[in-house]
Design a protein around this motif. Sequence first.
Motif: not given
Length: 466
Positions: A325, A328, A330-332, A334, A337-338, A341, A353, A358-359
């Motif tokens: 992602p 922000e 897109q990360a929510r 994914s 990502f989650n 994380t 987020f 994220i990066h």
Amino acid sequence: FPQFSSFASFIHGVQPEHLSEVVRHRSKRMILDSIGVGLVGSTTRVFNIALRYCQLYASNAVSSVYGRKGLKLSPTLAAFTNGIAAHSMDFDDTWHPATHPSGAVLPALLAASQMLPPSSKSNGQDFLLAFNVGIEVQGRLMRFSTEAHNIPKRFHPPSVVGTMDSAAATAKLLSLNVTQCAHALAIAASLAGAPMANAATQAKPLHIGNATRLGLEAAHLAARGMEASPLILDDIPECSGFSAFYGNYRPKPLPLPASSHEFLLEKQDVAFKRFPAHLGMHWIVDAAASVRNLLINYSGSFSPSLIHAILLRIPVSKYINRPFPESEHQARHSFQFNACTDLLDGEVGLNSFTDGCIHRQELTELLAKVLVEHPEDNIANFDKMYGEVALVLENGDVLTDRCDTFYGHWRKPLSRESLLKKFRSNASHVLPEDKVNSIITTVENLENLPDSSQLASSLSLTDLQE
């Protein structure tokens, strides 16, 4: 036409005594949670974009805006901005069949309560009943279709049923007659719908903002004499009404309340999220947390260098399967990502987020190790899905855990303590402690509120915090 007339008769005829103690308790939890996520949502970029737009049209400014000192907008624009706030972080409640039930109802009622003249002000009992009317109508509509039970692919559900439930709730609060209630629903159907392609973008919160605003407008148009099709809820071949939004559409009448009525909320509770992301992320995060603990027990600490691959076993759902992602939103949405994380940080929260999180290089490296499988028994349905995480270590060992029901799901509901902790955390981003406590007391005793507009008025700042 039984579907159309029965829904209108229900909206008009249902009374406070039809609300059981279970329904009152659950719906007040929903109201409190929705206020909290709306207040913290008023700190987001997408909310501020919408607010600046709405301030261009500030006439008839009588309705309050979440977290803004002294600022009022017209009822429809206040509903719009507060609806966006409710969904700006994807932190709002989720029901089954899949939708976000509170975000489209509550802002419409808050805005409408402040526009009523002193001679016809609604009280807290009226407000709670209207809220439950909106929840009931959307639940009944979603049970017209088996397609609606699964994670959506075409239309974002709150943009469809949310518009209808906003219209129904507002019609009840405004005390519209049966004919006006019927037309309000039919008008709302012409204002409903938004595509799933805009999920994981800043446009997704607009879906709920528009639903609550347009449902409010539909009720006001009906109150002023606008008419619409009496066939809107029926399944008419070659002339679709509400059936245009769903396949396998089989409408049923909504029983007119007699001495009692069993609301769907009595049988089907909602899910409350512990962190601001798509509901599906909660299964995979809980599984990742368990696997993280297994790795710490195995090696003495969590070290990404020990991990050769991360296997996620998740349902097929394209819009929440996002390997890398970039934003922000897109990360929510994914799974990857989650899960990563939580593996890296031991938690997922508001700060997860931000662009900086994220990066991160270490997160990107972990994401590159993720593989995805879609077991046939893992169905894209919030009542049936599970999340499983397997860590394949460099030495060949495998650590696996699975989450079938996360804490906050309707099968494992948040305790009062946990719900209040979430509300206090969210609301304190924009309100002082005394005001936060006052809102809790007001919502928990909503039936005793003499003027429901007092709830809306309590949701603005004492001192503006940007």
